[in-house]
Design a protein around this motif. Structure first.
Motif, PDB file in Angstrom:
ATOM      1  N   GLU A 214       0.942  -1.256  -0.061  1.00  0.00           N
ATOM      2  CA  GLU A 214       0.009  -0.004   0.055  1.00  0.00           C
ATOM      3  C   GLU A 214       0.932   1.372   0.016  1.00  0.00           C
ATOM      4  O   GLU A 214       0.430   2.316  -0.458  1.00  0.00           O
ATOM      5  N   GLN A 215       2.090   1.073   0.594  1.00  0.00           N
ATOM      6  CA  GLN A 215       3.054   2.334   0.771  1.00  0.00           C
ATOM      7  C   GLN A 215       3.880   2.551  -0.419  1.00  0.00           C
ATOM      8  O   GLN A 215       4.273   3.639  -0.502  1.00  0.00           O
ATOM      9  N   ALA A 216       3.763   2.025  -1.478  1.00  0.00           N
ATOM     10  CA  ALA A 216       4.463   1.877  -2.784  1.00  0.00           C
ATOM     11  C   ALA A 216       4.143   3.198  -3.423  1.00  0.00           C
ATOM     12  O   ALA A 216       3.106   3.366  -3.655  1.00  0.00           O
ATOM     13  N   ASP A 217       5.043   3.985  -4.084  1.00  0.00           N
ATOM     14  CA  ASP A 217       4.875   5.173  -4.482  1.00  0.00           C
ATOM     15  C   ASP A 217       4.700   4.895  -6.063  1.00  0.00           C
ATOM     16  O   ASP A 217       5.649   4.780  -6.830  1.00  0.00           O
TER      17      ASP A 217
ATOM     18  N   GLY B 227       3.305  -1.697 -19.543  1.00  0.00           N
ATOM     19  CA  GLY B 227       2.070  -1.695 -18.745  1.00  0.00           C
ATOM     20  C   GLY B 227       1.321  -2.930 -19.092  1.00  0.00           C
ATOM     21  O   GLY B 227       1.690  -3.934 -19.522  1.00  0.00           O
ATOM     22  N   GLY B 228      -0.186  -2.700 -18.955  1.00  0.00           N
ATOM     23  CA  GLY B 228      -1.123  -3.752 -19.380  1.00  0.00           C
ATOM     24  C   GLY B 228      -0.735  -5.110 -18.379  1.00  0.00           C
ATOM     25  O   GLY B 228      -0.997  -5.205 -17.257  1.00  0.00           O
ATOM     26  N   GLU B 229      -0.475  -6.338 -18.917  1.00  0.00           N
ATOM     27  CA  GLU B 229      -0.551  -7.394 -18.133  1.00  0.00           C
ATOM     28  C   GLU B 229       0.837  -7.244 -17.184  1.00  0.00           C
ATOM     29  O   GLU B 229       0.955  -7.883 -16.240  1.00  0.00           O
ATOM     30  N   PHE B 230       1.706  -6.357 -17.821  1.00  0.00           N
ATOM     31  CA  PHE B 230       2.811  -6.360 -16.921  1.00  0.00           C
ATOM     32  C   PHE B 230       2.654  -5.134 -15.723  1.00  0.00           C
ATOM     33  O   PHE B 230       3.702  -5.138 -14.962  1.00  0.00           O
ATOM     34  N   GLY B 231       1.883  -4.658 -15.796  1.00  0.00           N
ATOM     35  CA  GLY B 231       1.435  -3.673 -14.586  1.00  0.00           C
ATOM     36  C   GLY B 231       0.791  -4.395 -13.237  1.00  0.00           C
ATOM     37  O   GLY B 231       0.741  -5.385 -13.313  1.00  0.00           O
ATOM     38  N   PHE B 232       0.679  -3.397 -12.504  1.00  0.00           N
ATOM     39  CA  PHE B 232      -0.239  -4.121 -11.173  1.00  0.00           C
ATOM     40  C   PHE B 232      -1.154  -3.001 -10.624  1.00  0.00           C
ATOM     41  O   PHE B 232      -0.551  -2.156  -9.865  1.00  0.00           O
ATOM     42  N   SER B 233      -2.387  -3.036 -11.166  1.00  0.00           N
ATOM     43  CA  SER B 233      -3.149  -1.935 -10.702  1.00  0.00           C
ATOM     44  C   SER B 233      -3.734  -1.912  -9.273  1.00  0.00           C
ATOM     45  O   SER B 233      -3.460  -2.805  -8.697  1.00  0.00           O
ATOM     46  N   SER B 234      -4.286  -1.076  -8.801  1.00  0.00           N
ATOM     47  CA  SER B 234      -4.979  -1.054  -7.297  1.00  0.00           C
ATOM     48  C   SER B 234      -5.858  -1.971  -7.196  1.00  0.00           C
ATOM     49  O   SER B 234      -5.942  -2.760  -6.129  1.00  0.00           O
ATOM     50  N   GLU B 235      -6.703  -2.391  -8.206  1.00  0.00           N
ATOM     51  CA  GLU B 235      -7.763  -3.307  -7.886  1.00  0.00           C
ATOM     52  C   GLU B 235      -7.140  -4.819  -8.027  1.00  0.00           C
ATOM     53  O   GLU B 235      -7.709  -5.622  -7.192  1.00  0.00           O
ATOM     54  N   ARG B 236      -6.033  -5.052  -8.688  1.00  0.00           N
ATOM     55  CA  ARG B 236      -5.359  -6.082  -8.929  1.00  0.00           C
ATOM     56  C   ARG B 236      -4.445  -6.495  -7.585  1.00  0.00           C
ATOM     57  O   ARG B 236      -4.623  -7.758  -6.907  1.00  0.00           O
ATOM     58  N   ALA B 237      -4.121  -5.197  -6.996  1.00  0.00           N
ATOM     59  CA  ALA B 237      -3.387  -5.501  -5.680  1.00  0.00           C
ATOM     60  C   ALA B 237      -4.493  -5.862  -4.404  1.00  0.00           C
ATOM     61  O   ALA B 237      -4.086  -6.543  -3.378  1.00  0.00           O
TER      62      ALA B 237
ATOM     63  N   ALA C 110     -11.318  -4.422  -4.038  1.00  0.00           N
ATOM     64  CA  ALA C 110     -11.022  -4.746  -5.392  1.00  0.00           C
ATOM     65  C   ALA C 110     -12.271  -4.465  -6.257  1.00  0.00           C
ATOM     66  O   ALA C 110     -12.147  -3.934  -7.407  1.00  0.00           O
ATOM     67  N   LEU C 111     -13.425  -5.091  -6.024  1.00  0.00           N
ATOM     68  CA  LEU C 111     -14.608  -4.937  -7.052  1.00  0.00           C
ATOM     69  C   LEU C 111     -15.255  -3.564  -6.893  1.00  0.00           C
ATOM     70  O   LEU C 111     -15.714  -2.995  -8.284  1.00  0.00           O
ATOM     71  N   ASP C 112     -14.962  -2.863  -6.139  1.00  0.00           N
ATOM     72  CA  ASP C 112     -15.297  -1.204  -6.030  1.00  0.00           C
ATOM     73  C   ASP C 112     -14.435  -0.615  -7.044  1.00  0.00           C
ATOM     74  O   ASP C 112     -15.118   0.343  -7.643  1.00  0.00           O
ATOM     75  N   LEU C 113     -13.049  -0.826  -7.119  1.00  0.00           N
ATOM     76  CA  LEU C 113     -12.258  -0.362  -7.848  1.00  0.00           C
ATOM     77  C   LEU C 113     -12.537  -0.449  -9.178  1.00  0.00           C
ATOM     78  O   LEU C 113     -12.334   0.368 -10.120  1.00  0.00           O
TER      79      LEU C 113
END
Length: 450
Positions: free
Chosen positions: A294-297, A309-319, A343-346
């Protein structure tokens, strides 16, 4: 019969000479062609070359060399083609090496001048061989587009398209001798293999996914591309804990964390570490890693996790989805409900084209399992309804594994006698039989417990 005995003599000699790789073989082959063409006054022979697919077929004796190729291979390896194409041990090898200086009674001035001419000619060719910047940019654009559309396409389609891009990159590698361009192509080849690894995992082949991840590492380690090396380390950790090897997973993720610099890379690796510690039964470390994620910038970026990005990213909902999975593994139903709901709300805040069906459905199944942990069967049944509407090509391996967790939870004493639990269990079994894996020709269908 041993692997050595089954190999062709051509492969054995090429391996011993250190030129089994196409990239190392091609310069030797073309140099020999020029020498023979000059000797025989045959310009066409001087221009003879070979592609990577043909070289692979020769090594496996799956294609017979044509006349010019026969001349070049026999000159290069000092063996008749018939023997080169045969398995090792078919006949006593003649003690010769094509890559050492041929022993003549005398070396003439003509020999010296010929060698000098070959060296100058090859140096000129090597210096002039390059790709246009646009050719490399086109490959990068195609790969980025595929990575960013990963969540919108079936895994089988992604795999086929990524394989085509990877094959094109391999062919382009032979067309440049410029170090900067070669490094760019190695990075793109590594990213193509990484994308193939993701698709292979979703299609149910962990072995293929692991091999492709290792191939990606093999491409990028020589160019020290830390972001992709870190991504691959995380992927190996993920594959290890899915395969029941959490201690090995921890080694991979800790090594990768030492290379991560961007916020996205750190968030992904902390999330994977949390899942790993959950498999090891360490709630304290799970909480620590999730808080660190959560603290990662997010403002600190890199060219793989963020620019590609894309599949190589890591969105907030994925986290958040991954956090829910971690809480489930340590049987914390309340925290799992909170994380999966977040996650579902995001996801609902995204536009339709931005939503990842995979992340949404996996978070949905996690939420249902968390509800079952809290013995809320009615809510779990209602939560799972959208999942059962998925077409087979979107029923990827991670989703099916989560559903197996739901299926197992339905058998606990508090639930297994309820009619709704029995019906839901049967529904899950039928759903799992037709999956992304089963859409592949010749692929087996899922069996319960697989």
């Amino acid at each position: 019969m041993s692997e050595e005995e089954q190999a062709t003599l051509l492969r054995k000699l090429a391996r011993e000479a250190g030129i089994e790789s196409y990239a190392l073989f091609l310069p030797k082959y073309e140099q020999t062609a020029r020498r023979l063409g000059h000797r025989n006054n045959d310009p066409k022979l001087s221009r003879e070359t070979v592609g990577p697919r043909q070289w692979s077929r020769w090594l496996a004796a799956k294609a017979a060399p044509q006349p010019y190729a026969r001349l070049i291979l026999e000159e290069l390896f000092r063996q008749p083609v018939e023997l080169l194409m045969a398995p090792v041990g078919t006949r006593q090898m003649e003690p010769a090496s094509s890559l050492s200086v041929v022993q003549h009674p005398h070396i003439t001035e003509e020999d010296l001048l010929m060698t000098a001419h070959d060296a100058a000619s090859h140096a000129g060719d090597a210096a002039s061989l390059s790709l246009t910047p646009e050719a490399i940019q086109l490959l990068r654009t195609q790969l980025r587009g595929l990575a960013r559309s990963y969540h919108q396409k079936p895994a089988a389609e992604i795999f086929v398209k990524a394989r085509t891009i990877r094959d094109t990159i391999e062919r382009r590698m032979a067309l440049t001798h410029r170090p900067t361009q070669s490094s760019e192509l190695y990075l793109l080849a590594g990213q193509a293999c990484a994308l193939l690894a993701s698709a292979a995992f979703d299609l149910g082949s962990q072995d293929a996914a692991e091999t492709l991840t290792m191939a990606a590492l093999t491409y990028v380690r020589p160019i020290d591309h830390a972001p992709l090396i870190a991504w691959c380390g995380g992927n190996l950790a993920l594959l290890a804990y899915w395969d029941g090897r959490p201690a090995e997973a921890l080694e991979h993720v800790q090594a990768a964390q030492g290379l991560a610099r961007s916020g996205t890379a750190k968030r992904r690796l902390h999330s994977i570490a949390a899942r790993t510690y959950a498999h090891l039964g360490d709630p304290g470390r799970v909480r620590y890693e999730l808080e660190a994620a959560e603290q990662a910038d997010p403002d600190i970026r890199d060219d793989h996790h963020d620019d590609m990005g894309g599949e190589f990213g890591f969105s907030s909902e994925r986290a958040a989805m991954s956090a829910g999975s971690s809480w489930l593994l340590i049987q914390d139903g309340a925290s799992a409900v909170e994380a999966s709901t977040r996650a579902l709300d995001l996801i609902q805040m995204r536009t339709a084209s931005q939503r990842s069906v995979k992340v949404e459905m996996e978070a949905t199944v996690d939420l249902a399992l968390a509800q079952l942990l809290n013995t809320d069967l009615a809510s779990a049944v209602a939560t799972l309804q959208p999942v059962f509407d998925l077409p087979p090509e979107q029923r990827v391996d991670g989703l099916l594994a989560r559903l197996q967790g739901v299926r197992s939870q339905l058998t606990v004493p508090a639930l297994h006698r309820h009619n709704e639990a029995v019906e839901l269990g049967h529904h899950i079994e039928g759903f799992r039989r037709d999956s992304a894996r089963s859409t592949l020709p010749g692929a087996p269908r899922y069996q319960l417990g697989s």
